[in-house]
Design an enzyme around this catalytic site. Structure first.
Site, PDB file in Angstrom:
ATOM      1  CG  ASP A  17      -2.072   0.961   1.107  1.00  0.00           C
ATOM      2  OD1 ASP A  17      -3.226   0.512   1.037  1.00  0.00           O
ATOM      3  OD2 ASP A  17      -1.819   2.194   1.077  1.00  0.00           O
ATOM      4  CB  ILE A  18       0.806   4.264  -2.141  1.00  0.00           C
ATOM      5  CG1 ILE A  18       1.891   5.193  -2.663  1.00  0.00           C
ATOM      6  CG2 ILE A  18      -0.478   5.031  -1.835  1.00  0.00           C
ATOM      7  CD1 ILE A  18       1.568   5.812  -4.013  1.00  0.00           C
ATOM      8  CG  ASN A  21     -12.257  -0.456   4.067  1.00  0.00           C
ATOM      9  OD1 ASN A  21     -12.589  -0.894   5.164  1.00  0.00           O
ATOM     10  ND2 ASN A  21     -11.082   0.114   3.866  1.00  0.00           N
ATOM     11  CB  VAL A  45      -9.214   1.814  -4.920  1.00  0.00           C
ATOM     12  CG1 VAL A  45      -8.934   1.211  -6.292  1.00  0.00           C
ATOM     13  CG2 VAL A  45      -8.172   2.890  -4.586  1.00  0.00           C
ATOM     14  CG  HIS A  87      -8.783  -2.997  -2.197  1.00  0.00           C
ATOM     15  ND1 HIS A  87      -9.708  -2.308  -2.941  1.00  0.00           N
ATOM     16  CD2 HIS A  87      -8.602  -2.275  -1.068  1.00  0.00           C
ATOM     17  CE1 HIS A  87     -10.054  -1.209  -2.298  1.00  0.00           C
ATOM     18  NE2 HIS A  87      -9.407  -1.174  -1.153  1.00  0.00           N
TER      19      HIS A  87
HETATM   20  P1  AMP Z   1      -9.752   1.489   0.380  1.00  0.00           P
HETATM   21  O1  AMP Z   1      -9.810   2.826   1.063  1.00  0.00           O
HETATM   22  O2  AMP Z   1     -10.180   0.329   1.206  1.00  0.00           O
HETATM   23  O3  AMP Z   1     -10.454   1.543  -0.982  1.00  0.00           O
HETATM   24  O4  AMP Z   1      -8.213   1.213   0.097  1.00  0.00           O
HETATM   25  C1  AMP Z   1      -7.536   1.732  -1.005  1.00  0.00           C
HETATM   26  C2  AMP Z   1      -6.068   1.672  -0.667  1.00  0.00           C
HETATM   27  O5  AMP Z   1      -5.335   1.875  -1.861  1.00  0.00           O
HETATM   28  C3  AMP Z   1      -5.615   2.738   0.333  1.00  0.00           C
HETATM   29  O6  AMP Z   1      -5.067   2.118   1.492  1.00  0.00           O
HETATM   30  C4  AMP Z   1      -4.564   3.523  -0.451  1.00  0.00           C
HETATM   31  O7  AMP Z   1      -3.481   3.936   0.342  1.00  0.00           O
HETATM   32  C5  AMP Z   1      -4.146   2.530  -1.520  1.00  0.00           C
HETATM   33  N1  AMP Z   1      -3.607   3.113  -2.722  1.00  0.00           N
HETATM   34  C6  AMP Z   1      -4.096   4.160  -3.442  1.00  0.00           C
HETATM   35  N2  AMP Z   1      -3.323   4.410  -4.503  1.00  0.00           N
HETATM   36  C7  AMP Z   1      -2.306   3.487  -4.459  1.00  0.00           C
HETATM   37  C8  AMP Z   1      -1.174   3.232  -5.273  1.00  0.00           C
HETATM   38  N3  AMP Z   1      -0.907   3.956  -6.373  1.00  0.00           N
HETATM   39  N4  AMP Z   1      -0.353   2.215  -4.932  1.00  0.00           N
HETATM   40  C9  AMP Z   1      -0.603   1.477  -3.832  1.00  0.00           C
HETATM   41  N5  AMP Z   1      -1.658   1.666  -3.027  1.00  0.00           N
HETATM   42  C10 AMP Z   1      -2.490   2.657  -3.331  1.00  0.00           C
END
Ligand code: AMP
Ligand code: ZN
Length: 113
Positions: A29-30, A86, A95, A99
């Protein structure tokens, strides 16, 4: 399709890969919320948990199976870890490609915020 995680599956964006097979991709995760914070996604685009169909059951099981194996490989299976999925606005989904968050390396509190 304008989906961030599909772009990672297709390598239009290069993820920091932890594990990959024919069906799932796992990457860091970023914005990590724990010493280890990995996202495990199906390669197939499924927008939310609400969109899972009967034909996806094995795929969803594979996400959990992958999480457990990664927890073991990453060394925190015995201490314990947190797995989160989530869904939609109230669930905190940002997103819209299903996931699983796998977080380890610290103690988590309950209930979740
Ligand atoms: P959610 O809020 O459950 O949809 O989780 C989405 C996750 O994606 C969050 O923890 C973000 O930090 C992660 N995220 C968003 N953009 C990226 C990216 N480019 N690379 C890796 N993780 C990401
Ligand atoms: Zn997608």
């Amino acid at each position: 399709m304008d989906c961030l995680f599909c772009k990672m599956v297709n390598r239009d964006i290069e993820p920091d890969i932890v594990y990959e097979d024919d069906h799932v991709l796992a990457f860091n995760d970023i914005n990590p919320q724990a010493p280890t914070h990995v996202l495990i996604i199906p390669k197939k685009h499924i927008a939310t948990l609400n969109d899972i169909e009967a034909g996806d059951l094995a795929l969803v099981g594979r996400l959990q199976y992958t999480a457990a194996h990664l927890a073991r490989d990453l060394g925190f299976a015995e201490d314990g870890y947190r797995v989160v999925m989530n869904c939609n606005d109230h669930g905190g989904q940002s997103v819209y490609h299903v996931h699983m968050h796998l977080m380890g390396g610290r103690r988590f509190t309950w209930p979740a915020g």
